[in-house]
Design a protein around this motif. Structure first.
Motif, PDB file in Angstrom:
ATOM      1  N   LYS A 256       0.834  -1.206   0.000  1.00 28.37           N
ATOM      2  CA  LYS A 256       0.000   0.000   0.000  1.00 28.37           C
ATOM      3  C   LYS A 256       0.869   1.256   0.000  1.00 28.37           C
ATOM      4  O   LYS A 256       0.534   2.266  -0.625  1.00 28.37           O
ATOM      5  N   ALA A 257       1.989   1.192   0.723  1.00 28.99           N
ATOM      6  CA  ALA A 257       2.907   2.331   0.791  1.00 28.99           C
ATOM      7  C   ALA A 257       3.863   2.376  -0.396  1.00 28.99           C
ATOM      8  O   ALA A 257       4.725   3.255  -0.459  1.00 28.99           O
ATOM      9  N   GLU A 258       3.728   1.414  -1.323  1.00 30.81           N
ATOM     10  CA  GLU A 258       4.571   1.318  -2.521  1.00 30.81           C
ATOM     11  C   GLU A 258       6.050   1.168  -2.166  1.00 30.81           C
ATOM     12  O   GLU A 258       6.930   1.669  -2.862  1.00 30.81           O
ATOM     13  N   LEU A 259       6.305   0.456  -1.065  1.00 29.39           N
ATOM     14  CA  LEU A 259       7.684   0.172  -0.665  1.00 29.39           C
ATOM     15  C   LEU A 259       8.178  -1.148  -1.241  1.00 29.39           C
ATOM     16  O   LEU A 259       9.371  -1.457  -1.157  1.00 29.39           O
ATOM     17  N   ILE A 260       7.265  -1.939  -1.800  1.00 34.78           N
ATOM     18  CA  ILE A 260       7.621  -3.168  -2.513  1.00 34.78           C
ATOM     19  C   ILE A 260       6.803  -3.212  -3.795  1.00 34.78           C
ATOM     20  O   ILE A 260       5.768  -2.535  -3.909  1.00 34.78           O
ATOM     21  N   PRO A 261       7.231  -4.006  -4.784  1.00 33.87           N
ATOM     22  CA  PRO A 261       6.474  -4.093  -6.040  1.00 33.87           C
ATOM     23  C   PRO A 261       5.098  -4.724  -5.830  1.00 33.87           C
ATOM     24  O   PRO A 261       4.855  -5.428  -4.843  1.00 33.87           O
ATOM     25  N   ASN A 262       4.231  -4.508  -6.770  1.00 33.79           N
ATOM     26  CA  ASN A 262       2.877  -5.066  -6.721  1.00 33.79           C
ATOM     27  C   ASN A 262       2.899  -6.490  -7.270  1.00 33.79           C
ATOM     28  O   ASN A 262       2.414  -6.771  -8.364  1.00 33.79           O
ATOM     29  N   ILE A 263       3.470  -7.404  -6.487  1.00 33.85           N
ATOM     30  CA  ILE A 263       3.598  -8.800  -6.905  1.00 33.85           C
ATOM     31  C   ILE A 263       2.574  -9.647  -6.152  1.00 33.85           C
ATOM     32  O   ILE A 263       2.045  -9.229  -5.120  1.00 33.85           O
ATOM     33  N   PRO A 264       2.268 -10.861  -6.641  1.00 37.86           N
ATOM     34  CA  PRO A 264       1.290 -11.712  -5.961  1.00 37.86           C
ATOM     35  C   PRO A 264       1.731 -12.086  -4.541  1.00 37.86           C
ATOM     36  O   PRO A 264       2.918 -12.311  -4.280  1.00 37.86           O
ATOM     37  N   VAL A 265       0.750 -12.153  -3.643  1.00 32.77           N
ATOM     38  CA  VAL A 265       0.986 -12.547  -2.253  1.00 32.77           C
ATOM     39  C   VAL A 265       0.129 -13.773  -1.964  1.00 32.77           C
ATOM     40  O   VAL A 265      -1.085 -13.763  -2.202  1.00 32.77           O
ATOM     41  N   TYR A 266       0.759 -14.830  -1.441  1.00 29.45           N
ATOM     42  CA  TYR A 266       0.059 -16.080  -1.166  1.00 29.45           C
ATOM     43  C   TYR A 266       0.186 -16.439   0.312  1.00 29.45           C
ATOM     44  O   TYR A 266       1.217 -16.189   0.944  1.00 29.45           O
ATOM     45  N   ALA A 267      -0.862 -17.045   0.843  1.00 26.10           N
ATOM     46  CA  ALA A 267      -0.846 -17.615   2.193  1.00 26.10           C
ATOM     47  C   ALA A 267      -1.123 -19.102   2.061  1.00 26.10           C
ATOM     48  O   ALA A 267      -2.083 -19.500   1.396  1.00 26.10           O
ATOM     49  N   ASP A 268      -0.276 -19.928   2.681  1.00 27.48           N
ATOM     50  CA  ASP A 268      -0.383 -21.378   2.515  1.00 27.48           C
ATOM     51  C   ASP A 268      -0.380 -22.049   3.882  1.00 27.48           C
ATOM     52  O   ASP A 268       0.610 -22.008   4.609  1.00 27.48           O
ATOM     53  N   GLY A 269      -1.492 -22.666   4.229  1.00 27.72           N
ATOM     54  CA  GLY A 269      -1.618 -23.360   5.513  1.00 27.72           C
ATOM     55  C   GLY A 269      -3.074 -23.469   5.897  1.00 27.72           C
ATOM     56  O   GLY A 269      -3.704 -22.464   6.226  1.00 27.72           O
ATOM     57  N   GLY A 270      -3.637 -24.686   5.848  1.00 28.77           N
ATOM     58  CA  GLY A 270      -5.063 -24.858   6.096  1.00 28.77           C
ATOM     59  C   GLY A 270      -5.496 -24.358   7.458  1.00 28.77           C
ATOM     60  O   GLY A 270      -6.545 -23.722   7.606  1.00 28.77           O
ATOM     61  N   LEU A 271      -4.693 -24.630   8.493  1.00 24.96           N
ATOM     62  CA  LEU A 271      -5.035 -24.178   9.832  1.00 24.96           C
ATOM     63  C   LEU A 271      -5.077 -22.658   9.909  1.00 24.96           C
ATOM     64  O   LEU A 271      -5.882 -22.079  10.645  1.00 24.96           O
ATOM     65  N   ALA A 272      -4.215 -22.000   9.139  1.00 21.47           N
ATOM     66  CA  ALA A 272      -4.116 -20.540   9.200  1.00 21.47           C
ATOM     67  C   ALA A 272      -5.424 -19.863   8.807  1.00 21.47           C
ATOM     68  O   ALA A 272      -5.776 -18.811   9.350  1.00 21.47           O
ATOM     69  N   TRP A 273      -6.153 -20.451   7.868  1.00 19.88           N
ATOM     70  CA  TRP A 273      -7.417 -19.842   7.444  1.00 19.88           C
ATOM     71  C   TRP A 273      -8.429 -19.891   8.584  1.00 19.88           C
ATOM     72  O   TRP A 273      -9.148 -18.918   8.835  1.00 19.88           O
ATOM     73  N   GLY A 274      -8.490 -21.008   9.303  1.00 18.44           N
ATOM     74  CA  GLY A 274      -9.389 -21.102  10.448  1.00 18.44           C
ATOM     75  C   GLY A 274      -8.998 -20.146  11.560  1.00 18.44           C
ATOM     76  O   GLY A 274      -9.858 -19.517  12.190  1.00 18.44           O
ATOM     77  N   THR A 336       2.946 -21.960   6.650  1.00 15.17           N
ATOM     78  CA  THR A 336       3.146 -22.680   7.905  1.00 15.17           C
ATOM     79  C   THR A 336       3.825 -24.019   7.589  1.00 15.17           C
ATOM     80  O   THR A 336       3.720 -24.516   6.469  1.00 15.17           O
ATOM     81  N   SER A 337       4.592 -24.616   8.517  1.00 12.54           N
ATOM     82  CA  SER A 337       4.803 -24.205   9.893  1.00 12.54           C
ATOM     83  C   SER A 337       6.022 -23.296  10.023  1.00 12.54           C
ATOM     84  O   SER A 337       6.863 -23.245   9.126  1.00 12.54           O
ATOM     85  N   GLY A 338       6.112 -22.627  11.183  1.00 14.72           N
ATOM     86  CA  GLY A 338       7.137 -21.618  11.355  1.00 14.72           C
ATOM     87  C   GLY A 338       8.552 -22.134  11.451  1.00 14.72           C
ATOM     88  O   GLY A 338       9.502 -21.382  11.233  1.00 14.72           O
ATOM     89  N   MET A 339       8.729 -23.417  11.783  1.00  9.88           N
ATOM     90  CA  MET A 339      10.078 -23.979  11.904  1.00  9.88           C
ATOM     91  C   MET A 339      10.452 -24.850  10.706  1.00  9.88           C
ATOM     92  O   MET A 339      11.500 -25.504  10.730  1.00  9.88           O
ATOM     93  N   PHE A 340       9.598 -24.899   9.680  1.00 11.43           N
ATOM     94  CA  PHE A 340       9.864 -25.648   8.445  1.00 11.43           C
ATOM     95  C   PHE A 340       9.967 -27.160   8.670  1.00 11.43           C
ATOM     96  O   PHE A 340      10.452 -27.879   7.803  1.00 11.43           O
ATOM     97  N   ASP A 341       9.492 -27.646   9.808  1.00 14.32           N
ATOM     98  CA  ASP A 341       9.621 -29.075  10.088  1.00 14.32           C
ATOM     99  C   ASP A 341       8.639 -29.917   9.283  1.00 14.32           C
ATOM    100  O   ASP A 341       8.908 -31.078   8.980  1.00 14.32           O
ATOM    101  N   PHE A 342       7.486 -29.356   8.972  1.00 19.39           N
ATOM    102  CA  PHE A 342       6.463 -30.096   8.242  1.00 19.39           C
ATOM    103  C   PHE A 342       5.506 -29.088   7.622  1.00 19.39           C
ATOM    104  O   PHE A 342       5.650 -27.876   7.791  1.00 19.39           O
TER     105      PHE A 342
END
Length: 465
Positions: A256-274, A336-342
């Motif tokens: 929004k502040a145009e500090l990074i390019p307007n590139i796609p942003v993805y969120a990946d993690g089924g639990l995260a949506w809940g 997710t997950s934050g430690m890259f274990d799974f």
């Protein structure tokens, strides 16, 4: 009135559980977590008690604080909990805990840890039948002589610090995990008492000083700009509860502040949506920074708060994960997950680590010997040998850039020292931290006041008069 603190949470960061016994017979447990180390899950240490626990206070919904709650059903009426014991915590903590326990049970069932694969009925017993929701600063009478209040802890949505007071004026604060600093969506801890008798203090980062939140945000922008300049991708490893929501909002703020390019942003993690659903069902507890994010602004409720706040973000799954790996377009992924274990983050690491164009970034605590911990100490061009959930091994060539951004939801040493200095307790009991973190924090605190500092070990009992 005398008060006894029984330390059951061990000498490091693991399954959390402590006990307070008051002179009038009131007995209170605080948290009942599950350890999630690489050696496998672990339940809390349960010492021999002279009296049954009547109440349990849940500070927040991370698994190391709530992961063993359903086991309480088997401990009722035995040597540990009274048959009619009550659980206290915030409504947000209850909602998040339900989701976290169901997810944890599914994972343990798949891994053969059937004793920790809780039934929906066992989860409902502790979170529905016995759970009494509290609001911050509300006070409940645990006995004619003991009261308990919850104060905002920061850290994550719903996190509270239990504060106990007796009729003869004895006061004790158990901080649990807390953060005095504001995060993007969660306001910092609030506690307006001073001159208390005992503070049981979280020491997770007692030996560290965090980078400021503003510098961390600029660091995220720097990493995204560096990767996109060479047509690469950035993968942020995030925890589903709290961290994904914050990282996504920071990235959207930067766009929004145009500090990074307007590139796609993805969120990946089924639990995260809940988790995100629950965050926005408690929108009045979140921290709103400008009118376009304000849930009460015209048009926000009509459009849907979550959809508006995550406008421009695509939630993806396994199929899209494979597609992104082969796509030449730059993008940002919070996985997710934050430690890259799974989970998804491990999949993105597997898919993207081989390219020197990409950046893989940790955003939170990395347990010793976790995948994230090993990754951060691996030189580019090396082959990382990692455990798989089924007990096997996989080899990942790390040609990508590996980075770390501090977005901790825990207070660091200066913040911990500042909090203690302001509250002025007579006794400070250091828990929930490594031996090194606790000793470094003790050294710093000893220079600032005359409070007595305790560094207890598992099973130790400390009596206060």
């Amino acid at each position: 009135m005398s008060v006894k603190l029984i330390i059951a949470d061990g000498d490091d960061i693991g399954p959390q559980f402590n006990i307070l016994e008051f002179g009038d017979g009131t007995s209170i447990g605080i948290d009942f977590g599950l350890g999630v180390g690489r050696s496998g899950p672990s339940v809390p240490y349960t010492p021999e008690l002279k009296r049954l626990i009547q109440y349990l206070v849940v500070t927040h919904a991370h698994l190391d604080h709530i992961g063993s709650l359903p086991l309480l059903a088997d401990m009722v009426g035995g040597r540990f909990f009274e048959p009619n014991f009550t659980i206290y915590g915030t409504k947000a903590t209850r909602d998040l805990a339900r989701l976290m326990l169901i997810d944890s049970s599914n994972i343990n069932r798949k891994r053969g840890n059937l004793g920790l694969a809780y039934s929906r009925e066992a989860i409902a017993e502790v979170l529905e039948d016995r759970y009494v929701p509290m609001r911050f600063r509300d006070t409940v009478d645990l006995s004619p002589q003991v009261t308990m209040s919850l104060y905002r802890a920061g850290h994550i949505l719903g996190a509270g610090m239990p504060f106990f007071a007796t009729s003869n004026g004895f006061r004790i604060l158990h901080t649990g995990n807390f953060s005095t600093a504001d995060q993007r969506l969660i306001a910092g801890a609030e506690f307006d008492q001073s001159g208390i008798d005992v503070m049981v203090l979280d020491s997770t980062y007692g030996g560290r000083t965090h980078q400021s939140r503003m510098l961390s945000r600029l660091r995220i922008a720097e990493l995204i700009n560096r990767a996109t300049a060479r047509h690469g991708k950035v993968v942020f490893g995030v925890f589903a509860l709290g961290r994904l929501q914050e990282v996504i909002q920071i990235i959207l703020d930067l766009k929004k502040a145009e500090l990074i390019p307007n590139i796609p942003v993805y969120a990946d993690g089924g639990l995260a949506w809940g988790v995100t659903d629950i965050y926005f069902s408690h929108f009045s507890e979140l921290r709103w920074q400008n009118i376009t994010d304000n849930p009460f602004a015209p048009g926000m409720m009509e459009k849907g708060l979550k959809e508006k706040m995550f406008e421009g973000v695509t939630f993806i799954g396994e199929e899209e994960r494979e597609r992104l790996a082969n796509d030449s377009e730059s993008c940002v992924v919070a996985a997710t997950s934050g430690m890259f274990d799974f989970g998804p983050s491990r999949g993105h690491l597997r898919n993207m680590a081989d390219s020197p164009l990409n950046i893989v970034c940790a955003t939170g605590y990395q347990a010793e010997e976790s995948t994230g911990d090993l990754l951060l100490s691996t030189e580019r061009g090396s082959v990382l040998s990692l455990r798989t959930p089924d007990g096997g091994r996989e080899q990942i060539t790390v040609n990508c850039e590996v980075e770390r951004v501090n977005l901790s939801a825990h207070s660091d040493q200066p913040e911990l020292c500042g909090f203690v200095t302001r509250v002025k307790p007579k006794h400070v009991v250091l828990t929930h931290g490594s031996e090194s973190a606790k000793f470094r924090l003790a050294q710093a605190l000893a220079q600032l006041g005359s409070w007595k500092i305790h560094i207890p070990v598992k099973g130790e009992e400390i009596e206060f008069d």
